[in-house]
Design an enzyme around this catalytic site. Structure first.
Site, PDB file in Angstrom:
ATOM      1  NE  ARG A 177     -23.552 -87.426  16.518  1.00  0.00           N
ATOM      2  CZ  ARG A 177     -22.523 -86.342  16.336  1.00  0.00           C
ATOM      3  NH1 ARG A 177     -22.328 -86.374  15.071  1.00  0.00           N
ATOM      4  NH2 ARG A 177     -22.483 -85.361  17.360  1.00  0.00           N
ATOM      5  CB  CYS A 226     -26.329 -84.966  22.332  1.00  0.00           C
ATOM      6  SG  CYS A 226     -25.433 -83.698  22.402  1.00  0.00           S
ATOM      7  CD  GLU A 296     -25.824 -88.495  19.449  1.00  0.00           C
ATOM      8  OE1 GLU A 296     -24.994 -89.315  19.658  1.00  0.00           O
ATOM      9  OE2 GLU A 296     -25.837 -87.398  19.242  1.00  0.00           O
TER      10      GLU A 296
HETATM   11  N1  EPU Z   1     -27.304 -74.139  23.179  1.00  0.00           N
HETATM   12  C1  EPU Z   1     -27.750 -73.726  24.147  1.00  0.00           C
HETATM   13  N2  EPU Z   1     -28.028 -74.170  25.408  1.00  0.00           N
HETATM   14  C2  EPU Z   1     -27.548 -75.531  25.741  1.00  0.00           C
HETATM   15  C3  EPU Z   1     -26.901 -76.116  24.810  1.00  0.00           C
HETATM   16  C4  EPU Z   1     -26.669 -75.391  23.661  1.00  0.00           C
HETATM   17  O1  EPU Z   1     -28.504 -72.603  23.785  1.00  0.00           O
HETATM   18  O2  EPU Z   1     -27.987 -75.983  26.771  1.00  0.00           O
HETATM   19  C5  EPU Z   1     -26.772 -73.606  21.977  1.00  0.00           C
HETATM   20  C6  EPU Z   1     -25.486 -73.411  21.955  1.00  0.00           C
HETATM   21  O3  EPU Z   1     -24.982 -72.107  22.642  1.00  0.00           O
HETATM   22  C7  EPU Z   1     -25.055 -73.161  20.540  1.00  0.00           C
HETATM   23  C8  EPU Z   1     -25.892 -74.395  19.905  1.00  0.00           C
HETATM   24  O4  EPU Z   1     -27.040 -74.499  21.053  1.00  0.00           O
HETATM   25  O5  EPU Z   1     -25.455 -71.987  20.036  1.00  0.00           O
HETATM   26  C9  EPU Z   1     -25.417 -75.629  19.698  1.00  0.00           C
HETATM   27  O6  EPU Z   1     -24.684 -76.140  21.082  1.00  0.00           O
HETATM   28  P1  EPU Z   1     -23.310 -76.937  20.835  1.00  0.00           P
HETATM   29  O7  EPU Z   1     -22.355 -76.083  20.108  1.00  0.00           O
HETATM   30  O8  EPU Z   1     -23.107 -77.296  22.158  1.00  0.00           O
HETATM   31  O9  EPU Z   1     -23.609 -78.189  20.014  1.00  0.00           O
HETATM   32  P2  EPU Z   1     -24.810 -79.222  19.834  1.00  0.00           P
HETATM   33  O10 EPU Z   1     -25.631 -78.950  18.681  1.00  0.00           O
HETATM   34  O11 EPU Z   1     -25.804 -79.203  21.026  1.00  0.00           O
HETATM   35  C10 EPU Z   1     -23.330 -80.890  18.527  1.00  0.00           C
HETATM   36  C11 EPU Z   1     -23.239 -82.517  18.781  1.00  0.00           C
HETATM   37  C12 EPU Z   1     -22.197 -82.761  20.047  1.00  0.00           C
HETATM   38  C13 EPU Z   1     -20.832 -82.348  19.636  1.00  0.00           C
HETATM   39  C14 EPU Z   1     -20.989 -80.717  19.577  1.00  0.00           C
HETATM   40  C15 EPU Z   1     -19.909 -79.980  19.004  1.00  0.00           C
HETATM   41  C16 EPU Z   1     -25.305 -83.427  18.314  1.00  0.00           C
HETATM   42  C17 EPU Z   1     -26.666 -84.048  18.753  1.00  0.00           C
HETATM   43  N3  EPU Z   1     -24.510 -83.065  19.187  1.00  0.00           N
HETATM   44  O12 EPU Z   1     -24.012 -80.373  19.893  1.00  0.00           O
HETATM   45  O13 EPU Z   1     -21.975 -84.273  20.026  1.00  0.00           O
HETATM   46  O14 EPU Z   1     -19.958 -82.349  20.594  1.00  0.00           O
HETATM   47  O15 EPU Z   1     -22.073 -80.361  18.419  1.00  0.00           O
HETATM   48  O16 EPU Z   1     -19.550 -80.372  17.789  1.00  0.00           O
HETATM   49  O17 EPU Z   1     -25.028 -83.767  17.083  1.00  0.00           O
HETATM   50  C18 EPU Z   1     -22.983 -86.180  20.941  1.00  0.00           C
HETATM   51  O18 EPU Z   1     -23.024 -86.686  19.775  1.00  0.00           O
HETATM   52  O19 EPU Z   1     -23.215 -87.264  21.840  1.00  0.00           O
HETATM   53  C19 EPU Z   1     -22.372 -85.014  21.324  1.00  0.00           C
HETATM   54  C20 EPU Z   1     -22.297 -84.493  22.536  1.00  0.00           C
END
Ligand code: EPU
Length: 302
Positions: A177, A226, A296
């Site tokens: 990012r 995010c 972000e």
């Molecule tokens: N999780 C929770 N509770 C929540 C949200 C997530 O426990 O409310 C846990 C999930 O169960 C999982 C872990 O946290 O074990 C990671 O969650 P997720 O797979 O949703 O991915 P993330 O790390 O929260 C990132 C990117 C997203 C992208 C997804 C999918 C960032 C900040 N976010 O989210 O990108 O869509 O991976 O690859 O890097 C964005 O950049 O705006 C964005 C949404």
């Protein structure tokens, strides 16, 4: 209205720049938050250096707007004008496995257009709202891929030289990012080098990513994706969720009940509400985990 001087308006007309006075940025951002200013719509990349000189000479501050999908804009009368590229009719041109894409092109449409021509790699970006230029600047990524991996060259207006330049992929650093572009560089077009894959295979990848996104993100609600970056080795969403902060709100700004790193505008949230919610959550995470979450979302406040 920030631009009322007939001399400046005449200059804009000569450059084929369309002014839209008093535009509400709430209508141009996915969060639906933001005050009013003049919007300047650029039809020709070549007008940009002259336009920015005209604004500078008249002491008019400006900001570049992409698709407005990762942006939190301040309330009220805004102290700068907003400059935005108008997407040309033909915004993606394919040549073998190269896709020449205008920065104003819609990201999702570009991914599906390339897919239809058996060019893949960007399946994970399906469902990420915004323009190709915005995705490039932030090095947007999801599901293990990032747009920076496919960049062959970028056409941009460089603030440092005040000229339109072409940078080769290896001259740009793409990190999580984050890119090496200066904050006031403006993305104009990109050439992506994409792997050939059968359409059916790409479609299956797109279907899987869409499903994952639908299952975990508040897609129908007003958000900027995010809010925080994930700190190294941790997930901001999981930490906020573990603290029981889903549905925490300030006015109509609310932590999503689906994904804790998405903050939604549940009605008439102001930037003030959203910024207070961000500060509140950041403080609680800092206290509980000793980690300071970094935004972000890009904030234009004042
Ligand atoms: N999780 C929770 N509770 C929540 C949200 C997530 O426990 O409310 C846990 C999930 O169960 C999982 C872990 O946290 O074990 C990671 O969650 P997720 O797979 O949703 O991915 P993330 O790390 O929260 C990132 C990117 C997203 C992208 C997804 C999918 C960032 C900040 N976010 O989210 O990108 O869509 O991976 O690859 O890097 C964005 O950049 O705006 C964005 C949404």
């Amino acid at each position: 209205m920030r631009i009322s001087d007939p001399k400046v308006l005449g200059g804009l007309a000569k450059l084929d720049v369309e002014p839209r006075p008093g535009t509400s940025l709430a209508e141009l951002t996915s969060l639906g938050i933001g005050g009013k200013t003049d919007l300047l719509r650029i039809k020709k990349h070549e007008s940009i250096p002259c336009l920015l000189r005209l604004l500078d000479e008249n002491h008019i501050l400006h900001k570049f707007l992409g698709g407005g999908s990762n942006l939190l804009v301040g309330d009220g009368e805004l102290p700068w004008v907003v400059v935005q590229l108008v997407s040309p009719d033909l915004d993606v041109l394919l040549e073998g496995n190269l896709a020449h894409v205008d920065a104003a092109a819609d990201l999702g449409r570009t991914v599906t257009y390339c897919a239809k021509h058996d060019l893949g790699g960007m399946e994970g970006l399906i469902g990420v709202p915004g323009t190709v230029g915005g995705a490039l600047r932030m090095n947007a990524g999801a599901y293990g891929m990032q747009i920076g991996s496919y960049v062959r060259e970028v056409k941009l207006y460089r603030a440092a030289t005040r000229r339109i330049e072409i940078l080769r992929g290896h001259q740009i650093s793409f990190e999580y990012r984050h890119t090496s572009f200066a904050p006031d560089d403006m993305m104009l077009a990109v050439t992506l080098e994409l792997p050939f894959k059968p359409f059916k295979e790409i479609l299956e990848g797109i279907r899987i990513c869409n499903e994952k996104r639908r299952a975990s993100q508040p897609l129908g609600q007003k958000s900027a994706g995010c809010i925080f970056k994930n700190p190294p080795g941790a997930s901001a969403g999981r930490m906020i969720d573990e603290l029981g902060l889903k549905t925490l709100s300030v006015g109509d700004a609310c932590v999503s009940d689906r994904h804790a790193n998405f903050f939604v505008n549940a009605g008439k949230a102001s930037a003030r509400d959203m910024l207070a919610l961000i500060a509140n959550v950041r403080e609680r995470v800092q206290k509980a985990y000793g980690i300071t979450l970094e935004n972000e979302v890009v904030v234009w406040n004042g």
